[in-house]
Design a protein around this motif. Structure first.
Motif, PDB file in Angstrom:
ATOM      1  N   LEU A 493       0.729  -1.307   0.372  1.00  0.00           N
ATOM      2  CA  LEU A 493       0.163   0.094  -0.087  1.00  0.00           C
ATOM      3  C   LEU A 493       0.791   0.941   0.044  1.00  0.00           C
ATOM      4  CD1 LEU A 493      -3.006  -0.397   2.502  1.00  0.00           C
ATOM      5  CD2 LEU A 493      -2.766  -0.992   0.323  1.00  0.00           C
ATOM      6  N   ASN A 501      -5.943   3.767  -3.037  1.00  0.00           N
ATOM      7  CA  ASN A 501      -5.086   2.478  -2.968  1.00  0.00           C
ATOM      8  C   ASN A 501      -6.152   1.129  -3.653  1.00  0.00           C
ATOM      9  OD1 ASN A 501      -2.810   1.976  -1.299  1.00  0.00           O
ATOM     10  ND2 ASN A 501      -3.152   3.664   0.243  1.00  0.00           N
ATOM     11  N   TYR A 504      -6.073   2.401  -7.451  1.00  0.00           N
ATOM     12  CA  TYR A 504      -4.449   2.342  -8.134  1.00  0.00           C
ATOM     13  C   TYR A 504      -4.818   1.715  -9.139  1.00  0.00           C
ATOM     14  CZ  TYR A 504       0.368   1.940  -8.605  1.00  0.00           C
ATOM     15  OH  TYR A 504       1.964   2.264  -8.585  1.00  0.00           O
ATOM     16  N   THR A 554      -5.917  -4.904  -0.855  1.00  0.00           N
ATOM     17  CA  THR A 554      -5.315  -5.099  -2.463  1.00  0.00           C
ATOM     18  C   THR A 554      -6.164  -5.948  -3.022  1.00  0.00           C
ATOM     19  OG1 THR A 554      -4.375  -7.050  -1.718  1.00  0.00           O
ATOM     20  CG2 THR A 554      -2.995  -5.213  -1.268  1.00  0.00           C
ATOM     21  N   ARG A 557      -8.307  -3.814  -4.754  1.00  0.00           N
ATOM     22  CA  ARG A 557      -7.466  -3.182  -6.066  1.00  0.00           C
ATOM     23  C   ARG A 557      -8.196  -4.254  -7.262  1.00  0.00           C
ATOM     24  NH1 ARG A 557      -2.062  -2.286  -3.961  1.00  0.00           N
ATOM     25  NH2 ARG A 557      -2.691  -0.739  -2.946  1.00  0.00           N
TER      26      ARG A 557
END
Length: 652
Positions: A493, A501, A504, A554, A557
């Motif tokens: 991150l 984040n 991204y 994540t 993401r």
């Protein structure tokens, strides 16, 4: 590419951690001249502005150099007035000279004969004032030109260093992962930050000053030969001595500067490692060893820095001593020339000033030698980075699949990190669009390497990998990775909000899309509990969120990027059991229509995979569904049993 970070890698073969330390910097013999020329070549794009700097510097030095000669005229006027007042009024110059000789004052007579003296007349203060005004005007204009030159030179240096930083940044993006396997992160960061900062400081403090010093030497030397060739030759006697002393000391100091900056890189690598692994160091009680290693590297840095500065520090006092000898020689010979009437006292005064001006730039250039040596040592380290072998070039006519459906094929693929050590040999695999392929096996079997080859983090040694019938080696890396979303065991991150984040991996994503992805991956439920919600700022280490929450972010993401292929490398290893079940359910729906590669050690997470590949020593030893592999009673069944069977009493 969509995903979270570069893939996790172990140390390169044969390169262990070395008592906490990472890879060592590449050793190479020092090439001071080559690196120095290459550093100056970085200024070539600014050669137009550099000509302006040269012109401003020449003008500034020319005016400043003319000053002592003009002041010498003022001295002659004052001296002539003092002498003329003591001579008979109304007499001519020749009569006054003869009058002095008749009184046995031959030395004074010779001086008067060489001067513009009016017997009986005192100091012409009006003429002296005009000369001083001219001298003041020259010095003021010279200072202004020098100021403008310094500002323009600063702009040149800043632009050159800006381009150097850009080149390093672009180079880091083009380096293969094998380079970072062999270099510690702190060492690479030291080259990209400390060494470039040192280059900037060196160029900033020396470029303009060295140019001014060299121009001053040329200008002063010209004036000295104009006033008295004999005195100029006397002053030049010390130049070879100065060059010899500077060269001898510089050769001894340069290796110490190289050692200083290499040790700085090692120390930074250790500090960075210990800072990021601070908790681990405390858990295993290695604070003492860590401090000892720091002390060891710090002592080496102190020793190298002390030797470098001590040796190079001898240059300035040596040059001052030689300059004083030059001053004494000029004063003695100049006094004899005045006594003989060959020179006026004003010319000698100007020459003495010139001799000081002549030795001063020599001393300045010599005293800057330590800074130049340090800067060139840093430049060599940066050029080593810029010269490192890059990843293979992109194909000239890059191909791309007509439609990316996610069909992946490994055709007789071979790969090895070291030429003599094969890791994957003759691997073939065909994955249909929308299939979920789980890859299991013991540590070192080649599971992550397989995914790295698919992402083109490494290039295959033999065979080929295709995406929808197109060899990925014929595709651009950007095009290939734009279709792949990746979630790793090691989360990454950056310092920013949670929303930033998540977004991204998908530029221009709307807030609604971000919330939708967060909801699907169960990020939304804990974000809503935070005071600032999606605007909550995460620090660079992500220390203000838990490991499981970082993993969820994540995953969100990767999902937001809507890739055709998903790569999940132990993506649920940091979450609790309940969250893992929820994520598995979310993944089941999100994998719909997408090809997925799942690397897992916890076999409970891959029961619903379409195909399970069991790898050992770089080969696929088994493949099939969960039930079929269990029924076969082979390697997969043994792995499964080792995780879920009742513990067995350890053999004595």
């Amino acid at each position: 590419m969509s995903g979270t970070s570069a893939p996790r890698r172990g140390p390169a073969p044969g390169a262990g951690p070395g008592r906490f330390m990472g890879g060592q910097p590449t050793e190479r013999s020092l090439d001071f001249r080559g690196s120095g020329r290459r550093l100056l070549a970085r200024l070539r794009p600014e050669r137009g502005i550099a000509l302006l700097v040269l012109a401003l510097g020449t003008g500034s030095v020319a005016l400043a150099v003319a000053g002592p000669k003009i002041l010498g005229e003022a001295t002659d006027l004052i001296f002539a007035g003092l002498i003329g007042r003591q001579l008979p009024d109304g007499a001519g110059k020749e009569q006054a000279v003869q009058w002095l000789r008749d009184r046995d004052q031959g030395t004074v007579a010779d001086m008067v004969a060489s001067m513009d003296v009016t017997p009986g007349q005192g100091i012409d203060f009006h003429a002296v004032g005009i000369v001083l005004l001219w001298a003041t005007a020259l010095y003021v204009v010279a200072a202004l030109l020098g100021l403008v030159q310094a500002r323009v030179a600063t702009a040149i240096v800043q632009r050159a260093v800006f381009r150097l930083r850009e080149d390093v940044e672009h180079k880091l993006a083009r380096l293969p992962l094998s380079y970072f396997d062999k270099q510690s992160r702190g060492e690479v960061l030291s080259r990209a930050t400390n060494d470039i900062d040192n280059i900037q400081q060196t160029l900033q403090q020396t470029l303009s000053q060295i140019l001014a010093s060299l121009l001053t030497i040329v200008g002063v030397l010209s004036m000295m030969f104009w006033i008295s060739p004999l005195l100029a030759l006397v002053a030049l006697i010390t130049v070879p001595v100065s060059v010899w002393v500077t060269t001898r000391i510089g050769k001894r100091a340069q290796p110490q500067f190289v050692a200083q900056w290499k040790t700085t890189g090692k120390l930074n690598a250790h500090i960075e490692e210990m800072y990021t692994g601070h908790s681990l160091v405390k858990v295993f009680g290695r604070e003492k060893e860590s401090a000892e290693l720091f002390r060891e590297q710090n002592d080496k840095l102190y020793a190298a820095g002390f030797k470098a500065q001590s040796i190079s520090g001898l240059i300035q006092p040596s040059m001052m001593f030689i300059g004083n000898l030059n001053y004494v020689l000029v004063a003695v010979v100049g006094g004899l020339r005045v006594a003989s009437g060959a020179l006026s006292i004003g010319d000698v005064q100007a020459f003495v000033q010139y001799s000081r001006q002549f030795s001063q730039p020599l001393t300045q250039v010599a005293s800057m030698a330590n800074m130049v040596q340090s800067g060139v040592a840093s430049a060599e380290r940066v050029f080593e980075l810029l010269d490192a072998p890059e990843q293979s070039a992109e194909p000239v006519d890059a191909r791309r699949p007509e439609a990316v459906r996610g069909q992946v094929a490994f055709e007789d693929v071979s790969f090895r990190y070291q030429p003599e050590t094969p890791l994957i040999d003759g691997l073939s695999l065909s994955v249909r669009p929308g299939q979920t392929v789980a890859i299991v096996g013991p540590t070192g079997a080649g599971k992550t390497t397989l995914v790295n080859l698919l992402m083109r983090f490494y290039e295959v040694s033999g065979g080929r990998i295709t995406l929808d019938g197109v060899d990925i080696a014929e595709m651009s890396r950007e095009e290939l990775r734009s279709h792949i979303g990746m979630v790793l065991q090691d989360t990454w991150l950056f310092g920013g909000t949670i929303a930033e984040n998540i977004a991204y991996g998908a530029q221009g994503a709307t807030f609604e899309k971000i919330v939708e992805a967060a909801t699907a991956t169960y990020v939304d439920r804990f974000v809503r509990t935070l005071p600032d919600g999606y605007d909550s700022v995460i620090d660079e280490e992500g220390s203000n969120v838990s490991a499981g929450e970082k993993q969820l972010i994540t995953i969100a993401r990767a999902f937001l990027s809507e890739p055709s292929i998903l790569v999940l490398d132990e993506a649920t290893s940091s979450v609790d059991t309940r969250t893992e079940v929820l994520i598995q359910r979310a993944m089941a729906s999100l994998r719909s229509g997408r090809t997925s590669f799942v690397i897992a050690h916890r076999l409970s997470t891959i029961r619903d995979a379409d195909v399970i590949l069991v790898m050992e020593s770089g080969r696929i030893v088994e493949q099939g569904s969960h039930d079929a592999l269990l029924a076969a009673g082979g390697a997969y069944a043994r792995l499964y049993a080792s995780q879920f069977a009742e513990p067995v009493a350890e053999a004595e």
